[in-house]
Each structure stands twice: as C-alpha cells, then as structure tokens.
Design a protein around this motif. Structure first.
Motif, PDB file in Angstrom:
ATOM      1  N   ALA A 180      39.375  -1.006  53.775  1.00 50.22           N
ATOM      2  CA  ALA A 180      38.649   0.241  53.156  1.00 50.22           C
ATOM      3  C   ALA A 180      37.464  -0.354  52.397  1.00 50.22           C
ATOM      4  CB  ALA A 180      39.483   1.010  52.236  1.00 50.22           C
ATOM      5  N   ALA A 181      37.540  -1.359  51.611  1.00 52.36           N
ATOM      6  CA  ALA A 181      36.608  -1.896  50.843  1.00 52.36           C
ATOM      7  C   ALA A 181      35.497  -2.415  51.784  1.00 52.36           C
ATOM      8  CB  ALA A 181      37.022  -2.871  49.975  1.00 52.36           C
ATOM      9  N   LYS A 182      35.833  -3.425  52.801  1.00 54.26           N
ATOM     10  CA  LYS A 182      34.654  -3.581  54.029  1.00 54.26           C
ATOM     11  C   LYS A 182      33.926  -2.573  54.269  1.00 54.26           C
ATOM     12  CE  LYS A 182      34.538  -7.288  54.998  1.00 54.26           C
ATOM     13  NZ  LYS A 182      33.747  -8.562  54.476  1.00 54.26           N
ATOM     14  N   GLN A 183      34.532  -1.276  54.658  1.00 55.52           N
ATOM     15  CA  GLN A 183      34.028  -0.173  55.193  1.00 55.52           C
ATOM     16  C   GLN A 183      32.895   0.352  53.812  1.00 55.52           C
ATOM     17  OE1 GLN A 183      34.574   1.341  58.505  1.00 55.52           O
ATOM     18  NE2 GLN A 183      32.330   1.991  57.755  1.00 55.52           N
ATOM     19  N   ALA A 184      33.343   0.456  52.750  1.00 58.65           N
ATOM     20  CA  ALA A 184      32.572   0.725  51.641  1.00 58.65           C
ATOM     21  C   ALA A 184      31.309  -0.094  51.435  1.00 58.65           C
ATOM     22  CB  ALA A 184      33.215   1.006  50.355  1.00 58.65           C
ATOM     23  N   LEU A 185      31.468  -1.262  51.755  1.00 57.27           N
ATOM     24  CA  LEU A 185      30.803  -2.229  51.615  1.00 57.27           C
ATOM     25  C   LEU A 185      29.368  -2.172  52.845  1.00 57.27           C
ATOM     26  CD1 LEU A 185      32.612  -5.426  50.624  1.00 57.27           C
ATOM     27  CD2 LEU A 185      30.919  -4.512  49.420  1.00 57.27           C
ATOM     28  N   ASN A 186      29.907  -1.902  53.832  1.00 54.18           N
ATOM     29  CA  ASN A 186      29.116  -1.537  55.223  1.00 54.18           C
ATOM     30  C   ASN A 186      28.109  -0.545  54.922  1.00 54.18           C
ATOM     31  OD1 ASN A 186      29.902  -4.161  56.217  1.00 54.18           O
ATOM     32  ND2 ASN A 186      31.365  -3.237  57.605  1.00 54.18           N
ATOM     33  N   ASP A 187      28.804   0.721  54.216  1.00 52.12           N
ATOM     34  CA  ASP A 187      28.168   2.006  54.268  1.00 52.12           C
ATOM     35  C   ASP A 187      27.250   1.959  53.416  1.00 52.12           C
ATOM     36  OD1 ASP A 187      30.068   2.621  56.396  1.00 52.12           O
ATOM     37  OD2 ASP A 187      31.062   3.892  55.064  1.00 52.12           O
ATOM     38  N   LEU A 188      27.457   1.475  52.052  1.00 51.56           N
ATOM     39  CA  LEU A 188      26.698   1.804  50.796  1.00 51.56           C
ATOM     40  C   LEU A 188      26.064   0.504  50.425  1.00 51.56           C
ATOM     41  CD1 LEU A 188      29.550   3.988  49.185  1.00 51.56           C
ATOM     42  CD2 LEU A 188      27.625   4.810  50.573  1.00 51.56           C
ATOM     43  N   PHE A 189      26.675  -0.691  50.295  1.00 47.96           N
ATOM     44  CA  PHE A 189      26.200  -1.739  49.668  1.00 47.96           C
ATOM     45  C   PHE A 189      25.546  -2.612  50.559  1.00 47.96           C
ATOM     46  CE2 PHE A 189      29.694  -0.067  47.028  1.00 47.96           C
ATOM     47  CZ  PHE A 189      29.189   0.237  45.892  1.00 47.96           C
ATOM     48  N   VAL A 223      44.261  10.326  37.236  1.00 49.14           N
ATOM     49  CA  VAL A 223      43.423  10.707  37.966  1.00 49.14           C
ATOM     50  C   VAL A 223      43.647  12.274  38.554  1.00 49.14           C
ATOM     51  CG1 VAL A 223      41.263  10.672  39.317  1.00 49.14           C
ATOM     52  CG2 VAL A 223      42.013   8.717  37.854  1.00 49.14           C
ATOM     53  N   ASN A 224      43.294  13.402  38.265  1.00 48.00           N
ATOM     54  CA  ASN A 224      43.682  14.662  38.765  1.00 48.00           C
ATOM     55  C   ASN A 224      42.468  15.105  39.482  1.00 48.00           C
ATOM     56  OD1 ASN A 224      46.483  14.761  38.298  1.00 48.00           O
ATOM     57  ND2 ASN A 224      45.898  15.306  36.136  1.00 48.00           N
ATOM     58  N   THR A 225      41.193  14.562  39.242  1.00 46.98           N
ATOM     59  CA  THR A 225      39.984  15.344  39.486  1.00 46.98           C
ATOM     60  C   THR A 225      38.854  14.119  39.671  1.00 46.98           C
ATOM     61  OG1 THR A 225      38.315  17.079  39.222  1.00 46.98           O
ATOM     62  CG2 THR A 225      39.456  16.290  37.364  1.00 46.98           C
ATOM     63  N   LEU A 226      38.006  14.454  40.440  1.00 47.83           N
ATOM     64  CA  LEU A 226      36.566  13.446  40.390  1.00 47.83           C
ATOM     65  C   LEU A 226      35.908  13.703  39.107  1.00 47.83           C
ATOM     66  CD1 LEU A 226      35.595  13.433  44.044  1.00 47.83           C
ATOM     67  CD2 LEU A 226      36.673  11.474  42.813  1.00 47.83           C
ATOM     68  N   ASN A 227      36.052  14.895  38.434  1.00 48.74           N
ATOM     69  CA  ASN A 227      35.236  14.983  37.051  1.00 48.74           C
ATOM     70  C   ASN A 227      35.782  14.270  36.146  1.00 48.74           C
ATOM     71  OD1 ASN A 227      33.976  17.316  38.414  1.00 48.74           O
ATOM     72  ND2 ASN A 227      35.345  18.818  37.943  1.00 48.74           N
ATOM     73  N   GLY A 228      34.770  13.554  35.331  1.00 48.64           N
ATOM     74  CA  GLY A 228      35.346  12.687  34.281  1.00 48.64           C
ATOM     75  C   GLY A 228      35.433  11.258  34.700  1.00 48.64           C
ATOM     76  N   LEU A 229      35.249  10.916  35.794  1.00 48.12           N
ATOM     77  CA  LEU A 229      35.188   9.640  36.077  1.00 48.12           C
ATOM     78  C   LEU A 229      33.789   9.077  35.939  1.00 48.12           C
ATOM     79  CD1 LEU A 229      36.992   9.479  39.768  1.00 48.12           C
ATOM     80  CD2 LEU A 229      37.965   8.939  37.505  1.00 48.12           C
ATOM     81  N   PRO A 230      33.768   7.697  35.686  1.00 51.71           N
ATOM     82  CA  PRO A 230      32.310   6.997  35.346  1.00 51.71           C
ATOM     83  C   PRO A 230      31.557   7.225  36.776  1.00 51.71           C
ATOM     84  CG  PRO A 230      34.135   5.708  34.300  1.00 51.71           C
ATOM     85  CD  PRO A 230      34.809   6.702  35.236  1.00 51.71           C
ATOM     86  N   GLU A 231      30.338   7.096  36.654  1.00 51.30           N
ATOM     87  CA  GLU A 231      29.439   7.294  37.652  1.00 51.30           C
ATOM     88  C   GLU A 231      29.456   6.040  38.557  1.00 51.30           C
ATOM     89  OE1 GLU A 231      24.636   7.310  38.719  1.00 51.30           O
ATOM     90  OE2 GLU A 231      25.228   8.024  36.731  1.00 51.30           O
ATOM     91  N   ALA A 232      29.708   6.223  39.832  1.00 50.44           N
ATOM     92  CA  ALA A 232      29.896   5.156  40.741  1.00 50.44           C
ATOM     93  C   ALA A 232      29.554   5.422  42.195  1.00 50.44           C
ATOM     94  CB  ALA A 232      31.272   4.518  40.762  1.00 50.44           C
ATOM     95  N   LYS A 233      29.114   4.658  42.955  1.00 55.54           N
ATOM     96  CA  LYS A 233      28.622   4.713  44.240  1.00 55.54           C
ATOM     97  C   LYS A 233      29.827   5.022  45.383  1.00 55.54           C
ATOM     98  CE  LYS A 233      25.352   2.737  46.168  1.00 55.54           C
ATOM     99  NZ  LYS A 233      24.178   1.740  46.685  1.00 55.54           N
ATOM    100  N   TYR A 248      29.611   2.479  36.994  1.00 56.94           N
ATOM    101  CA  TYR A 248      30.356   1.018  37.747  1.00 56.94           C
ATOM    102  C   TYR A 248      29.776   1.114  39.331  1.00 56.94           C
ATOM    103  CZ  TYR A 248      33.527   0.173  34.086  1.00 56.94           C
ATOM    104  OH  TYR A 248      34.281  -0.078  33.035  1.00 56.94           O
ATOM    105  N   ASP A 249      29.811   0.168  40.015  1.00 55.71           N
ATOM    106  CA  ASP A 249      29.381   0.102  41.363  1.00 55.71           C
ATOM    107  C   ASP A 249      30.498   0.831  42.282  1.00 55.71           C
ATOM    108  OD1 ASP A 249      26.976  -1.357  41.375  1.00 55.71           O
ATOM    109  OD2 ASP A 249      28.275  -2.958  40.851  1.00 55.71           O
ATOM    110  N   ALA A 250      31.840   0.753  42.082  1.00 56.61           N
ATOM    111  CA  ALA A 250      32.919   1.106  42.705  1.00 56.61           C
ATOM    112  C   ALA A 250      33.982   1.338  41.683  1.00 56.61           C
ATOM    113  CB  ALA A 250      33.493   0.291  43.955  1.00 56.61           C
ATOM    114  N   ILE A 251      34.772   2.669  41.832  1.00 61.12           N
ATOM    115  CA  ILE A 251      36.032   2.694  41.235  1.00 61.12           C
ATOM    116  C   ILE A 251      37.080   2.749  42.062  1.00 61.12           C
ATOM    117  CG2 ILE A 251      37.388   4.368  39.770  1.00 61.12           C
ATOM    118  CD1 ILE A 251      34.270   5.478  38.681  1.00 61.12           C
ATOM    119  N   VAL A 252      38.217   2.144  41.969  1.00 63.55           N
ATOM    120  CA  VAL A 252      39.493   2.167  42.591  1.00 63.55           C
ATOM    121  C   VAL A 252      40.523   2.920  41.944  1.00 63.55           C
ATOM    122  CG1 VAL A 252      41.012   1.004  43.956  1.00 63.55           C
ATOM    123  CG2 VAL A 252      38.803   0.071  43.976  1.00 63.55           C
TER     124      VAL A 252
END
Length: 475
Positions: free
Chosen positions: A466-475, A244-254, A7-11
């Motif tokens: 927070a989403a606007k910050q992610a958009l500015n940083d990564l997308f 979600v207890n860890t980042l491990n196992g989450l689908p790949e996302a930016k 995914y592009d992003a996970i929330v």
C-alpha cells in the motif's frame, strides 16, 4: 492531536501492516505520522498479563511463520531493536488418541522421514515448492492481479494451492500425513473441502521448511516494539490513544493509509468514497470467528505424545475426518462439541513468559462469526484428550469470545482474525475488485489492513505494498 500541522503521510492503525506502511514511507524520506487508538502499538502483536502476575500471554498472534517468511520484515534490522526469535525443534505436532503424533520440522527430509509410507508423496508435493519459493514469495504475499515475473513457478504453486485441502490429502494414505496436513489447512478458516483452502496450508508448510515457525522471545509485543523503535529511529512520529472516527481534524497530509477493516473505512471515509466503491466494501464478507483461551499453568502440558511436548504449536483435533467435520460445522453456523484447537506453548521455549517452573498455555478454536458461546470447556476437553492431567495444571484462565476480540481489536469483525474470508471470490478482489487493491476511489486515501492481499498474518506485506502504491501515485 499533533503540534505539527502537516505531514507527507498519515497511517491510521499500528498493526503489522500499519507499521510496515509507515516504515516504508519514512524510509523514502517522507515525514510520517502513525496514529494508534490504544495505549500501545501492535494490533495483533501484543502481550499482556491476562491471568496472573508474571504470566505473559500473547493476546492475539503467538507463533510467526509468516513473520519469518516475510520479505519485508526480513529486510529490517529488527534484531538491533530488541527482537529475538526462538525456534522450537518441532514446528507443529498433530497428536492422535493412541499417543502417536505427526510432526512438522524445519527440515523437509526429517518431516518426510517421520511420515512413513507417505514420505515419498510428501517430498514430491513440497520439495519443488520449497525450492521455488524465493521466485514467487513476493507475488504470493502480495496483490494477485499483476503480471508475475516467474509465471511457471507461480502456476505450479497455484495449481496446487487453489485445490481443496481434502483433494490434496487424498495423495496420502496414512492418518499421520493426512492429519498433519488437515491441521495446517485448518488455519485457512475455511472448510477443508473448499476451493483455495489448500493455499494457506502450502504457504505455512513451505514457510516452515524455509524459515521455521518461530516464537518472539518475550512475546509478540516485541515485534511491534521493534518495528516502532525502528520507525522512530528513522524520524517517524507515533501518537497513541488517538481514535480516528472521521478525516476531519487530522493534520494535513497528501496521503492517509488505513490499517482498518472495510467496515471501519466506510464509517470513517464513506462520504469521500464513490458509491460503487462503497457498495464493494459493504459486500466484503467476514468469515469464522475465534474463541480464545489463555491459561496460567503450574507445569508444562503433559502431552502423551513426545513430539507434542517438544512443539511450539500443537494441532488438536484427531484425524483428518474429525478436523474436517469440525470446520464444516462451524462454517454452517454450528458449535462443535469437539472443535479443532490451535494450541501454543511459548513458555516451553521462552522462560521469560512465566515464573520459574511454571508455564502458559494459549489456544483458540473456530466458531461462527459473532458467536458469544463459551467454548472454554470444549477447548479444555480437547487439550485433556491428548494431555491427560492437563486440568490439574490450570492455575487461572482468561477467555475472549468473538465480541471481546472485536472490542479489543476492531479489525477482528465478528472475531474474524483474517480480515475476511479468503475464498475463491475474495482471493482476487480483496477488499474490492480493482487493479490496485490498496488504492481506494478517493485520491490520497489507501487501505492496508489484513483485508487487502495477502490477508491475515504478521508479515506487513499489505502495508508495504500500500505504501509503495502511495509513493507511486503521489510522491
């Protein structure tokens, strides 16, 4: 987890901020996955039959001045997805022992006219802020460490909002205005004599005069369901019952955005965060907790004051001095015999909440963080004090102590529904002192909960920013 691998992003977390973040990202054309640990979305926006069949109680949030005032929520077509608000005639009532009551109305003039000798002082205090609110709302409901577009209007608000509630109350001479103000300031979960305690009082009062203190028809769950339906209509994906207890196992996302408390973020992502940032998160302070009571009632609450019978929200605590004493005791780790009680009676304005002719009652008081003391009798006594005969209307009772509140929603650490103390120390560095409070020390990881600006409440602004910050940083 998900059949899709990237995914592009996970929330993570579907409270108002998590849903807002997911929607903001999805609206920009990204593919977003929203994960929720419980079986339904909502966070603090949930409704359930807690007492008896047919009685629908708001589990957490009930009345929504911040939702109506939120620039983000106002921008969404949620009425097309089943959300309908009901506006009580009296937004909030503050009754006294002799049967009189002060009242907050949508109309500033009507409110001021009802305050007698303090009407002029009330107008002078609030009228400029109500007029200037559209110039500063996105700043007040967002990150503080940024250059304001309207510095004059913001300074006028800040000079008042940073003062203790008791200092602002000194502008009023009679118990009515002083009591009304005290009840609204007490939403801050700070002692009324503390710096910044006035801030939430001003925000809630101005919001009331601009857009009311509305109640969602059918329950607060309707806000969550409307946001989720809109997100799905944009192509977003929601998965419930995913812890979600860890980042491990989450689908790949930016980008991964967390609608969680700093304590949870440390547990999930600690090994990815810098030592300085971990130290800052660990120092985040949580404030007063809440003890909550829901009632199934045989009839409407028999408040002695007429304004209280017509109010969506009723503040029960007596004079300003009584409210201040109660909140000060809680701040010191004590349990007041006569606590300040926030009471809501949604069924008076929404007949879908209870069987015909019957009603619901919703109330909570503040308690020390982590308290497990049963405050049911103390809260009931305060309602009975202003509504003689109330006990006789009770059909069933359901309670939440702070531990049960945190178990229901892990963001409520020790029963703190505001995501941390909103005092002068944590007003600007929430949850850590950074230029962007939403960006963590790890690339691609963001926090968007009530522990970020602007704090607690159903407004979605933390998630939006927070989403606007992610958009500015990564997308």
């Amino acid at each position: 987890m998900s059949a899709q691998s990237t995914y592009d992003a996970i929330v993570v977390g579907s409270g108002p901020n998590g849903l807002a973040a997911a929607i903001t990202l999805q609206r920009e054309g990204l593919q977003v996955l929203l994960l929720e640990a419980r079986s339904t979305v909502g966070g603090g926006m949930r409704t359930a039959e807690l007492t008896l069949p047919g009685f629908h109680h708001d589990v957490c949030s009930a009345v929504h001045p911040m939702g109506a005032a939120s620039p983000f929520l106002r921008s969404l077509p949620l009425d097309e997805f089943g959300l309908e608000y009901v506006q009580p005639e009296v937004l909030a009532a503050h009754p006294f022992d002799d049967g009189a009551a002060a009242a907050l109305y949508h109309s500033l003039d009507r409110t001021a006219d009802g305050l007698g000798i303090d009407g002029g002082a009330y107008r002078r205090l609030f009228e400029p802020l109500v007029k200037q609110w559209p110039l500063i709302d996105t700043h007040i409901l967002g990150p503080m460490l940024k250059i304001p577009e309207k510095p004059g209007a913001l300074a006028a608000f800040g000079l008042k909002a940073l003062q203790p509630g008791t200092r602002i109350a000194a502008r009023f001479g009679a118990r009515e205005a002083r009591g009304l103000w005290a009840g609204i300031v007490a939403h801050s979960m700070l002692p009324l004599g503390a710096l910044t305690s006035s801030a939430i009082g001003f925000v809630l009062t101005v919001a009331g005069h601009r857009s009311g203190w509305p109640i969602p028809k059918g329950g607060s769950q309707r806000i969550a369901d409307g946001l989720a339906a809109y997100f799905r209509s944009l192509g977003g994906v929601i998965q419930t019952n995913v812890v979600v207890n860890t980042l491990n196992g989450l689908p790949e996302a930016k980008a991964v955005l967390f609608d969680v408390s700093p304590r949870q973020l440390l547990r999930i992502c600690g090994d990815r965060l810098s030592s300085v940032y971990r130290w800052q998160l660990a120092r985040h302070r949580y404030g007063m907790g809440v003890f909550k009571v829901d009632w199934a009632l045989s009839e409407a609450v028999p408040f002695r004051a007429e304004a209280a019978r017509r109010a969506g929200t009723v503040h029960l605590g007596g004079t300003l001095e009584e409210v201040a004493r109660s909140e000060r005791q809680v701040w010191k780790g004590q349990h007041p015999d006569s606590p300040f009680v926030l009471f809501a009676q949604q069924s008076v304005f929404d007949d879908s909440r209870a069987p015909a002719g019957q009603h619901t009652g919703w109330a909570y008081c503040h308690v020390p963080n982590g308290s497990t003391m049963d405050m049911t009798d103390a809260i009931t006594n305060q309602v009975e004090r202003f509504a003689p005969g109330f006990r006789d209307t009770i059909l069933a009772t359901h309670t939440f102590n702070t531990s049960e509140m945190e178990s229901y929603n892990p963001n409520y650490i020790g029963g703190d529904i505001n995501g941390g103390i909103v005092n002068i120390a944590q007003l600007f560095n929430r949850p850590a002192l950074r230029f962007s409070p939403y960006r963590t020390s790890a690339k691609g990881i963001y926090i968007c909960s009530a522990s970020t600006p602007p704090g607690g409440g159903v407004h979605g602004m933390g998630g939006y920013y927070a989403a606007k910050q992610a958009l500015n940083d990564l997308f």
